[in-house]
Motif scaffolding. Sequence first.
Motif, PDB file in Angstrom:
ATOM      1  N   MET A   4      19.182 -31.156  68.411  1.00  0.00           N
ATOM      2  CA  MET A   4      19.176 -31.642  69.785  1.00  0.00           C
ATOM      3  C   MET A   4      19.878 -32.988  69.917  1.00  0.00           C
ATOM      4  SD  MET A   4      15.351 -30.779  71.211  1.00  0.00           S
ATOM      5  CE  MET A   4      15.732 -31.286  72.888  1.00  0.00           C
ATOM      6  N   GLY A   5      19.980 -33.707  68.822  1.00  0.00           N
ATOM      7  CA  GLY A   5      20.571 -35.037  68.875  1.00  0.00           C
ATOM      8  C   GLY A   5      19.586 -36.137  69.189  1.00  0.00           C
ATOM      9  N   LEU A   6      18.298 -35.901  68.890  1.00  0.00           N
ATOM     10  CA  LEU A   6      17.289 -36.917  69.179  1.00  0.00           C
ATOM     11  C   LEU A   6      17.531 -38.164  68.331  1.00  0.00           C
ATOM     12  CD1 LEU A   6      13.959 -34.920  69.518  1.00  0.00           C
ATOM     13  CD2 LEU A   6      15.698 -35.413  71.230  1.00  0.00           C
ATOM     14  N   GLU A   7      17.396 -39.308  68.967  1.00  0.00           N
ATOM     15  CA  GLU A   7      17.551 -40.582  68.271  1.00  0.00           C
ATOM     16  C   GLU A   7      16.219 -41.121  67.766  1.00  0.00           C
ATOM     17  OE1 GLU A   7      19.340 -43.076  71.174  1.00  0.00           O
ATOM     18  OE2 GLU A   7      21.068 -41.761  71.471  1.00  0.00           O
ATOM     19  N   ALA A   8      15.131 -40.655  68.361  1.00  0.00           N
ATOM     20  CA  ALA A   8      13.806 -41.146  67.982  1.00  0.00           C
ATOM     21  C   ALA A   8      12.772 -40.072  68.258  1.00  0.00           C
ATOM     22  CB  ALA A   8      13.464 -42.427  68.741  1.00  0.00           C
ATOM     23  N   LYS A  39       9.988 -39.715  56.077  1.00  0.00           N
ATOM     24  CA  LYS A  39      11.222 -39.624  55.282  1.00  0.00           C
ATOM     25  C   LYS A  39      12.146 -38.546  55.838  1.00  0.00           C
ATOM     26  CE  LYS A  39      10.324 -42.690  52.027  1.00  0.00           C
ATOM     27  NZ  LYS A  39      11.132 -43.949  51.900  1.00  0.00           N
ATOM     28  N   GLU A  40      11.563 -37.431  56.266  1.00  0.00           N
ATOM     29  CA  GLU A  40      12.379 -36.344  56.814  1.00  0.00           C
ATOM     30  C   GLU A  40      13.056 -36.775  58.114  1.00  0.00           C
ATOM     31  OE1 GLU A  40      13.783 -32.276  56.524  1.00  0.00           O
ATOM     32  OE2 GLU A  40      12.860 -33.688  55.121  1.00  0.00           O
ATOM     33  N   LEU A  41      12.312 -37.463  58.959  1.00  0.00           N
ATOM     34  CA  LEU A  41      12.915 -37.988  60.181  1.00  0.00           C
ATOM     35  C   LEU A  41      14.058 -38.935  59.856  1.00  0.00           C
ATOM     36  CD1 LEU A  41       9.652 -38.742  62.220  1.00  0.00           C
ATOM     37  CD2 LEU A  41      11.368 -37.024  62.821  1.00  0.00           C
ATOM     38  N   ARG A  42      13.809 -39.854  58.969  1.00  0.00           N
ATOM     39  CA  ARG A  42      14.821 -40.835  58.589  1.00  0.00           C
ATOM     40  C   ARG A  42      16.073 -40.181  58.004  1.00  0.00           C
ATOM     41  NH1 ARG A  42      15.290 -45.869  60.574  1.00  0.00           N
ATOM     42  NH2 ARG A  42      13.357 -47.039  60.497  1.00  0.00           N
ATOM     43  N   SER A  43      15.868 -39.135  57.218  1.00  0.00           N
ATOM     44  CA  SER A  43      17.013 -38.473  56.574  1.00  0.00           C
ATOM     45  C   SER A  43      17.926 -37.814  57.590  1.00  0.00           C
ATOM     46  CB  SER A  43      16.523 -37.448  55.545  1.00  0.00           C
ATOM     47  OG  SER A  43      15.957 -36.318  56.188  1.00  0.00           O
ATOM     48  N   HIS A  44      17.401 -37.560  58.793  1.00  0.00           N
ATOM     49  CA  HIS A  44      18.209 -36.966  59.859  1.00  0.00           C
ATOM     50  C   HIS A  44      18.597 -37.991  60.928  1.00  0.00           C
ATOM     51  CE1 HIS A  44      16.541 -33.264  58.083  1.00  0.00           C
ATOM     52  NE2 HIS A  44      17.625 -32.686  58.568  1.00  0.00           N
ATOM     53  N   GLY A  45      18.425 -39.269  60.595  1.00  0.00           N
ATOM     54  CA  GLY A  45      18.832 -40.312  61.521  1.00  0.00           C
ATOM     55  C   GLY A  45      17.936 -40.460  62.732  1.00  0.00           C
ATOM     56  N   ILE A  46      16.686 -40.028  62.610  1.00  0.00           N
ATOM     57  CA  ILE A  46      15.743 -40.083  63.732  1.00  0.00           C
ATOM     58  C   ILE A  46      14.739 -41.199  63.478  1.00  0.00           C
ATOM     59  CG2 ILE A  46      13.978 -38.807  65.010  1.00  0.00           C
ATOM     60  CD1 ILE A  46      15.459 -36.222  64.129  1.00  0.00           C
ATOM     61  N   GLU A  47      14.645 -42.119  64.426  1.00  0.00           N
ATOM     62  CA  GLU A  47      13.760 -43.272  64.307  1.00  0.00           C
ATOM     63  C   GLU A  47      12.312 -42.873  64.583  1.00  0.00           C
ATOM     64  OE1 GLU A  47      13.306 -47.579  63.882  1.00  0.00           O
ATOM     65  OE2 GLU A  47      15.140 -46.385  63.738  1.00  0.00           O
ATOM     66  N   PRO A  48      11.392 -43.093  63.639  1.00  0.00           N
ATOM     67  CA  PRO A  48       9.974 -42.802  63.926  1.00  0.00           C
ATOM     68  C   PRO A  48       9.343 -43.917  64.752  1.00  0.00           C
ATOM     69  CG  PRO A  48      10.224 -43.553  61.655  1.00  0.00           C
ATOM     70  CD  PRO A  48      11.605 -43.520  62.247  1.00  0.00           C
ATOM     71  N   HIS A  49       8.711 -43.534  65.841  1.00  0.00           N
ATOM     72  CA  HIS A  49       7.961 -44.492  66.651  1.00  0.00           C
ATOM     73  C   HIS A  49       6.497 -44.064  66.576  1.00  0.00           C
ATOM     74  CE1 HIS A  49       7.846 -47.236  70.403  1.00  0.00           C
ATOM     75  NE2 HIS A  49       6.650 -47.161  69.864  1.00  0.00           N
ATOM     76  N   VAL A  50       5.677 -44.862  65.907  1.00  0.00           N
ATOM     77  CA  VAL A  50       4.320 -44.446  65.532  1.00  0.00           C
ATOM     78  C   VAL A  50       3.268 -45.058  66.451  1.00  0.00           C
ATOM     79  CG1 VAL A  50       2.572 -44.563  63.724  1.00  0.00           C
ATOM     80  CG2 VAL A  50       4.954 -44.054  63.126  1.00  0.00           C
ATOM     81  N   THR A  51       2.372 -44.217  66.938  1.00  0.00           N
ATOM     82  CA  THR A  51       1.175 -44.665  67.641  1.00  0.00           C
ATOM     83  C   THR A  51       0.006 -44.595  66.665  1.00  0.00           C
ATOM     84  OG1 THR A  51       1.969 -43.944  69.808  1.00  0.00           O
ATOM     85  CG2 THR A  51      -0.409 -44.181  69.542  1.00  0.00           C
ATOM     86  N   LEU A  52      -0.731 -45.689  66.534  1.00  0.00           N
ATOM     87  CA  LEU A  52      -1.811 -45.744  65.549  1.00  0.00           C
ATOM     88  C   LEU A  52      -3.092 -45.075  66.051  1.00  0.00           C
ATOM     89  CD1 LEU A  52      -1.389 -49.400  64.223  1.00  0.00           C
ATOM     90  CD2 LEU A  52      -0.928 -47.281  62.978  1.00  0.00           C
ATOM     91  N   ALA A 389      15.408 -27.705  76.989  1.00  0.00           N
ATOM     92  CA  ALA A 389      15.903 -28.104  75.672  1.00  0.00           C
ATOM     93  C   ALA A 389      17.426 -28.114  75.658  1.00  0.00           C
ATOM     94  CB  ALA A 389      15.363 -27.170  74.593  1.00  0.00           C
ATOM     95  N   SER A 390      18.008 -27.089  76.235  1.00  0.00           N
ATOM     96  CA  SER A 390      19.474 -27.015  76.281  1.00  0.00           C
ATOM     97  C   SER A 390      20.034 -28.136  77.143  1.00  0.00           C
ATOM     98  CB  SER A 390      19.919 -25.656  76.831  1.00  0.00           C
ATOM     99  OG  SER A 390      19.430 -24.609  76.026  1.00  0.00           O
ATOM    100  N   TRP A 391      19.377 -28.382  78.286  1.00  0.00           N
ATOM    101  CA  TRP A 391      19.864 -29.443  79.168  1.00  0.00           C
ATOM    102  C   TRP A 391      19.770 -30.802  78.476  1.00  0.00           C
ATOM    103  CZ3 TRP A 391      18.053 -34.012  81.006  1.00  0.00           C
ATOM    104  CH2 TRP A 391      18.799 -34.625  82.020  1.00  0.00           C
ATOM    105  N   TYR A 392      18.633 -31.069  77.828  1.00  0.00           N
ATOM    106  CA  TYR A 392      18.445 -32.374  77.206  1.00  0.00           C
ATOM    107  C   TYR A 392      19.419 -32.590  76.055  1.00  0.00           C
ATOM    108  CZ  TYR A 392      15.673 -36.571  76.247  1.00  0.00           C
ATOM    109  OH  TYR A 392      15.248 -37.871  76.090  1.00  0.00           O
TER     110      TYR A 392
END
Length: 416
Positions: A4-8, A39-52, A389-392
């Motif tokens: 999809m090209g998600l950045e985060a 690690k999997e997110l990072r390996s695909h260039g996706i920034e993890p934004h974590v809620t505790l 999904a296609s539109w986004y």
Amino acid sequence: MADMGLEAFRFSISWSRLIPNGRGPVNPKGLLFYKNLIKELRSHGIEPHVTLYHYDLPQSLEDDYGGWINRKIIEDFTAFADVCFREFGEDVKLWTTINEATIFAIASYGEGIKFGHCTPTKFTNCSTGNSCTETYIAGHNMLLAHASASNLYKLKYKSKQRGSVGFSIFAFGLSPYTNSKDDEIATQRAKAFLFGWMLKPLVFGDYPDEMKRTLGSRLPVFSEDESEQVKDSSDFIGIIHYTTVYVTNRPSPSIFPISTNKVFFEDMGAYIISTGNSSSTEFDFTPWGLESVLDYLKQSYNNPPIYILENGRPMEHDSMLQDTPRVEYIQAYIGAVLNAIRNGSDTRAYFVWSLVDLYEIVGGYKLSFGMYHVNFSDPGLKRSPKLSASWYTGFLNGTIDVAFQLISNFSGSSSL
């Protein structure tokens, strides 16, 4: 996500999954699960934004001392945050301490919705609680716990990990029901209770005067040291927005469809008329409401960095993949964000709720927000892309020519 090209990608770490008893030994399987995910997110260039914290209090802490109504939660939450910062902080740069703390305190410690406490009556399922006081006590302890975790991060981790720690609220769009002076004043009171309750301590160090006058001794008091700790403890404000409501000075049905205890809204002295709610497919379409929230935060709270952590539209969960209303909703609300940024809002990210159909806390599996349909009857939980999904995907990669030239002009991070 990568296709999809998600950045985060925003997700929550389950306190109980990582530290089953709420304090003490760390569960190695839980630790490994989150390390692998990050690690999997990072390996695909996706920034993890974590809620505790996303409502999943370890049961032992509820049994021991009642959870968020006891100041002991501050130490235990800080220790949990410390584990997360230590174990994941090299790869996680964006942390939100508590998910939509305002609605969590109102619903779980004043209404008893789904879980939590409220004053026991013949109309409620609560076995314990005091709606007149515990809503505000829980909110107070959330602010102190957030500040404690945030200050720990700054002292122990920030210089090396260089991340940011924020706090999130549920942000209704609030608009007067009529152009009468009474409704305008009621809307200002609603903003003090629904925004200022948490944001004024975080930005200015104390609760709004409107709340102090109304609640008196029912509103906890910050010591001088606590006020200093809470003030400026949030590097950004997380906003969760779905709907705009109208505010009037006259009695009206509560926003909560299953509300039984309306103490908070009676304290607020303003009445809410809902144009839709997240447990229904009758959802408002008022993107200007989100724009007004962003403008209000800019004007009233020193234009803090804003991360829009949730925004989306529910629909009946079925096999229909042509979710055109969701596409129209997302496109319009992104346009509203763009307008706010052009007008000076320091909005830095936008996250759609949600990537896939999932269990919703009010709607269960009946309603869904997902851009991917999940077949819950399939043992493999087959996932199929919806039109959204296609539109986004097209929006993110620039192949869709969105109105107002959103792609070339949107300076924030358009991510899920």
